[in-house]
Design an enzyme around this catalytic site. Structure first.
Site, PDB file in Angstrom:
ATOM      1  N   HIS A 361     -22.928  -6.865  -5.990  1.00 18.13           N
ATOM      2  CA  HIS A 361     -22.213  -7.457  -7.127  1.00 18.13           C
ATOM      3  C   HIS A 361     -21.752  -8.876  -6.904  1.00 18.13           C
ATOM      4  O   HIS A 361     -21.167  -9.472  -7.806  1.00 18.13           O
ATOM      5  CB  HIS A 361     -20.982  -6.616  -7.469  1.00 18.13           C
ATOM      6  N   LYS A 549     -10.804 -12.573 -18.924  1.00 11.04           N
ATOM      7  CA  LYS A 549     -11.428 -12.072 -17.697  1.00 11.04           C
ATOM      8  C   LYS A 549     -10.402 -12.232 -16.590  1.00 11.04           C
ATOM      9  O   LYS A 549      -9.375 -12.875 -16.787  1.00 11.04           O
ATOM     10  CB  LYS A 549     -12.701 -12.852 -17.369  1.00 11.04           C
ATOM     11  N   ARG A 550     -10.665 -11.628 -15.433  1.00 10.79           N
ATOM     12  CA  ARG A 550      -9.759 -11.849 -14.315  1.00 10.79           C
ATOM     13  C   ARG A 550      -9.599 -13.351 -14.065  1.00 10.79           C
ATOM     14  O   ARG A 550     -10.538 -14.131 -14.279  1.00 10.79           O
ATOM     15  CB  ARG A 550     -10.298 -11.164 -13.051  1.00 10.79           C
ATOM     16  N   LYS A 555     -14.118 -18.746 -11.925  1.00  7.91           N
ATOM     17  CA  LYS A 555     -14.275 -18.567 -13.372  1.00  7.91           C
ATOM     18  C   LYS A 555     -13.725 -19.760 -14.151  1.00  7.91           C
ATOM     19  O   LYS A 555     -13.912 -19.866 -15.353  1.00  7.91           O
ATOM     20  CB  LYS A 555     -13.604 -17.272 -13.816  1.00  7.91           C
ATOM     21  N   THR A 657     -19.982  -9.470 -17.989  1.00  5.69           N
ATOM     22  CA  THR A 657     -20.316  -8.533 -19.049  1.00  5.69           C
ATOM     23  C   THR A 657     -19.522  -8.851 -20.312  1.00  5.69           C
ATOM     24  O   THR A 657     -19.929  -8.438 -21.401  1.00  5.69           O
ATOM     25  CB  THR A 657     -20.047  -7.072 -18.635  1.00  5.69           C
ATOM     26  N   LYS A 661     -20.295  -8.563 -24.580  1.00  6.27           N
ATOM     27  CA  LYS A 661     -19.433  -7.972 -25.620  1.00  6.27           C
ATOM     28  C   LYS A 661     -19.169  -8.986 -26.732  1.00  6.27           C
ATOM     29  O   LYS A 661     -19.181  -8.648 -27.917  1.00  6.27           O
ATOM     30  CB  LYS A 661     -18.108  -7.506 -25.012  1.00  6.27           C
TER      31      LYS A 661
HETATM   32  C1  LIG Z   1     -15.738  -6.513 -19.805  1.00  2.00           C
HETATM   33  C2  LIG Z   1     -14.439  -6.520 -19.135  1.00  2.00           C
HETATM   34  C3  LIG Z   1     -14.257  -7.258 -17.965  1.00  2.00           C
HETATM   35  C4  LIG Z   1     -15.342  -8.126 -17.362  1.00  2.00           C
HETATM   36  O1  LIG Z   1     -15.246  -9.407 -17.932  1.00  2.00           O
HETATM   37  P1  LIG Z   1     -16.056 -10.659 -17.300  1.00  2.00           P
HETATM   38  O2  LIG Z   1     -15.717 -11.766 -18.236  1.00  2.00           O
HETATM   39  O3  LIG Z   1     -17.497 -10.303 -17.358  1.00  2.00           O
HETATM   40  O4  LIG Z   1     -15.541 -10.867 -15.935  1.00  2.00           O
HETATM   41  C5  LIG Z   1     -13.021  -7.234 -17.366  1.00  2.00           C
HETATM   42  N1  LIG Z   1     -11.993  -6.520 -17.882  1.00  2.00           N
HETATM   43  C6  LIG Z   1     -12.136  -5.809 -19.013  1.00  2.00           C
HETATM   44  C7  LIG Z   1     -10.975  -5.058 -19.554  1.00  2.00           C
HETATM   45  C8  LIG Z   1     -13.356  -5.780 -19.673  1.00  2.00           C
HETATM   46  O5  LIG Z   1     -13.471  -5.054 -20.793  1.00  2.00           O
END
Ligand SMILES: *Cc1c(COP(=O)(O)O)cnc(C)c1O
Length: 813
Positions: A361, A549-550, A555, A657, A661
């Site tokens: 990952h 995101k985190r 990032k 991911t 979305k």
């Molecule tokens: C999809 C998702 C993530 C991953 O987000 P990235 O922007 O791809 O790091 C993290 N937390 C939650 C709650 C998510 O639904």
């Protein structure tokens, strides 16, 4: 009008619900709290689910179906009620019954605590995968830990992140089934050695160990409209019954043992709150072995009931390890086959490799898992011995192939420089190693795992991540789902690749208008939520630009907030500056020990409070930090987004991911060529997303040639110069400055190229702003994004895993 059958079903559901509520609580309906009603509804559903669960397991066992077990130290499930109602196909009856009883179903949904057993992307991926396996009819199950406390709850107090324990089990978890009779013993510590028998053979011995008992809590994973229910098995640490009376120990020995036991019971107390960073804590290693050992033991126990020879195990079982945290599955299976089943090493190794597959990952060096050999040996001595033997045999082959090349040995050895390298163990012990997006898999092959790729070229492959369109479109955006149904029928719900048919409407302004209306509905709802939660008034007509995101340096939330400081400066200089009104929304948690990430949160909130209250700027821009980003908040954000911020330094985000979305909900990606953004760009084309910044090769060249200078960028670009200076003095520093961020940026020579990419990022925002002014053009791009999002359904991803890695076929009940 209701058909007779629908009415019957509704009445039956209502009766079952009332009966369940009455049996559970022994009180009149009027006296029940929302929490009670929520639990009663879940227990009503359990009766539907249990039936299907029993049938599914019977089918699997009658047909001796191959089973896949997905091992992951995190499953970020979120809420289950809404999804389960949909998947069971009882949405209509449930709605009608609740209406009839005067119960607001949406309110009951809100009663459910988020099962936050994960940090972010990795855990959410695991949750999407088990959803897809069940929905596709693949006999696949999850294996993980039942953390007493999930990921902390985030509060923002005085602009700072404060962490509150997430006591998500306080009212119980209504979906779980405790299986006390399936408990497993896991052995820790003690001494392990090879004992020489009179006939000269060697026998592995493990003694003086401490046992902790692992009790499974099974969560049903309900497939979509197919009657299938798979299992997520979460292991809980408990004290073994027969422990206290362990023979004739001295008082002191007993005391010591009880203390150790007490510590072991705490194994499953807490999820580690660190995303993409290792923390060499012994409790984490204990968690890893705990759930891996329990999981593998129970799988072998199950397999043995089939009465097949062990050599056939890979025909009936596939085990997937999600990142390296479960990599001890490899030596654990070896231990069972060799020590307990008395198999010879070579045969056991052959079975193990054929059974195991591994997903990488990350390529961030700080996230590659290693453990000190001393700590490892003390905690799991027999597992250590087995790894040592795996490594010894492996290195014989390596030296055979590369005589006199100790550098290669150094790069491939599992045990090196006093450390156990978990990724190396995972590669050596698996038949498949996959990355999670094309660019990521290429980087693995060409750089971070180059030597392994050369050694085992056939093992490496790519499986681009995906998301379940059921949760992230059908459940979170039912309005958009209906518009899609009307255009292309509802076949996309089971075959998301059909979304491509939306392209037939790529010039249909009536369709654009419908998409616009749905988006506005969600933007209105989100505006209300922001008013309630943050007391900020948002213009629902403004562009909703979202980065959720985190919080992590790679990032680059810092680059985003720098741009907003830049915009604010421009508005202060010229309040009449022409600008499409924009709302910038952030969400995300920082690891509690990650100082720079927490300072980034403080900066965002500080800038927000200045900008939002300054009349020169606040008609044109607003900044919102939504606290406690998690799955259920996410479900409200994606449908309301116009712009998807995916701005990681190229080459650093393995896949991402949230980008998928957003796209599936019609947002336009503003991003770098990183992770799955590359594939989104390939799918929709340059007209329908905005790409900017250095690419991965350029970044790599800078790392290699050392020619990057943060100071040069700072000195040669007035925009970045100005905002960086404002970390120390200026409008945002009234309550303390941001010296630590400043020092970090220069001290690391701007390791993630924020300064370098900043001008291109500002330019990209101008393009976005301009594009939004042309409403038809924007809606067209939005539609094209939705149309191409089918390939990012995790159903596609899981089908690829099933065919190319697990060799398993879908079934129909
Ligand atoms: C999809 C998702 C993530 C991953 O987000 P990235 O922007 O791809 O790091 C993290 N937390 C939650 C709650 C998510 O639904």
């Amino acid at each position: 009008m209701l058909t007779y059958k629908a009415l019957e079903e509704k009445n039956q559901f209502e009766r079952l619900f009332l009966e369940t509520a009455s049996v559970m609580f022994g009180q009149d309906m009027e006296e029940l709290s929302k929490e009670n009603l929520y639990q009663a509804l879940v227990h009503t559903l359990r009766q539907y689910i249990s039936n299907n669960w029993i049938q599914t397991n019977k089918y699997y066992s009658d047909h001796e179906e191959k089973q896949i077990y997905y091992f992951s130290i995190e499953f970020l499930l979120g809420r289950l009620l809404n999804c389960n109602i949909m998947n069971l196909d009882i949405g209509e009856v449930c709605n009608l019954a609740m209406q009839h009883l005067g119960i607001d179903l949406d309110e009951l949904f809100e009663q459910e605590p988020d099962a936050g057993l994960g940090n972010g992307g990795l855990g959410r991926l695991a949750a999407c995968f088990i959803d897809s396996m069940a929905s596709l009819g693949i006999a696949g199950h999850g294996c993980s830990i039942r953390y007493q406390y999930g990921l902390f709850e985030q509060k923002i107090i005085d602009n700072n992140q404060v962490e509150i324990p997430d006591n998500w089990l306080k009212n119980g978890f209504s979906w779980e089934y405790r299986k006390a009779e399936k408990e497993i013993s896991v052995k820790f510590a003690g001494n392990a050695y090879m004992k020489k028998l009179p006939d000269g053979s060697l026998l592995p011995v493990h003694e003086n160990y401490t046992t902790v008992s692992a009790v499974p809590y099974d969560v049903p994973i309900v497939g979509y409209h197919n009657g299938i229910v798979n299992t997520l098995r979460l292991w809980n640490a408990e004290v073994s019954e027969n422990f206290a009376e362990s023979g004739n120990l001295s008082h002191e020995q007993l005391q010591e043992k009880l203390n150790f036991q007490y510590r072991l019971k705490a194994i499953t107390n807490c999820l580690y709150p660190d995303d993409s960073s290792k923390k060499g804590k012994i409790l984490r290693l204990t968690q890893e072995y705990f759930f891996v050992s329990a999981g593998i033991q129970s799988i072998v126990r199950h397999y043995k009931k089939l009465n097949l020879p062990l050599i056939k195990l890979p025909d009936k079982i596939a085990i997937h390890i999600n990142d390296t945290h479960p990599a001890m599955a490899i030596p654990e299976l070896m231990r069972i086959l060799v020590d307990i089943e008395h198999m010879n090493w070579d045969e056991a190794w052959d079975i193990t490799i054929k059974t195991m597959a591994y997903t990488n990952h990350t390529i961030l060096p700080e996230a590659l898992e290693t453990w000190s050999i001393d700590m490892f040996k003390a905690l799991v001595p027999r597992i250590y011995m087995i790894i040592d033997e795996i490594n010894r045999r492996f290195l014989i082959n390596v030296r055979d192939r590369y005589p006199d090349n100790e550098e290669i040995v150094h790069n491939l050895s599992i045990l090196q420089d006093g450390l156990v390298h978990m990724a190396r163990l995972a590669v050596i012990g698996s038949h498949s190693v996959n990355g999670v997006a094309k660019i990521h898999s290429d980087i693995l092959k060409d750089y971070s795992m180059k030597a392994f790729h050369e050694y085992y070229p056939h093992k490496f492959n790519n499986k681009t991540n995906g998301i379940t369109h059921r949760r992230w479109l059908m459940v979170s955006n039912p309005q958009l789902s209906e518009v899609i149904d009307d255009l292309i029928t509802d076949k996309w719900r089971t075959h998301p690749s059909q979304l491509i048919k939306l392209l037939d409407y790529k010039d249909d302004t009536n369709v654009f208008e419908k998409l616009y209306q749905v988006k506005q509905l969600h933007k209105n709802n989100l505006s209300k939520l922001i008013k309630i939660r943050n007391n900020i008034t948002i213009d629902p007509e403004s562009i909703f630009d979202i980065q959720i995101k985190r919080i992590h340096s790679y990032k680059r939330q810092i680059m985003n907030i720098f741009h907003l400081m830049h915009l604010y400066n421009a508005l202060c200089e010229n309040p009449n500056l022409e600008m499409t009104p924009r709302t910038f929304i952030f969400g995300g948690k920082a690891a509690p020990s990650y100082h720079i990430a927490k300072e980034t949160i403080r900066l965002i909130n500080t800038v927000a409070s200045i900008v939002n209250n300054d009349k020169r700027a606040n008609k044109k821009m607003k900044i919102v930090f939504l606290e406690n980003y998690g799955t259920s908040l996410a479900e409200k954000l994606f449908p309301a987004a116009n712009v998807s911020e995916q701005i990681s330094t190229a080459g650093k985000e393995a896949s991402g991911t949230s980008n998928m979305k957003f796209m599936m909900n019609g947002a336009i990606t503003l991003g770098t060529l990183d992770g799955a953004n590359v594939e989104i760009h390939d799918a929709v084309g340059s007209d329908n997303c905005v790409i900017f910044g250095l690419n991965a090769n350029e970044i790599l060249s800078y790392y290699q040639n050392g020619h990057y200078s943060a100071w040069n960028e700072y000195n040669n670009n007035s925009a970045i110069h100005c905002v960086v200076d404002q970390l120390l003095t200026g409008p945002f520093t009234k309550n303390g400055d941001f010296q630590d961020l400043y020092n970090y940026l220069f001290g690391s020579n701007d390791e993630y190229f924020v300064f370098k990419d900043f001008p291109a990022y500002c330019q990209a925002h101008k393009i976005i702003e301009k594009k939004y002014q042309d409403k038809n053009n924007w809606q067209k791009s939005s539609l094209i994004n939705i149309a191409h999002s089918g390939i990012f359904s995790s159903d596609r991803t899981i089908s690829e895993y099933a065919k190319n890695i697990w060799n398993i076929h879908p079934i129909k009940l």
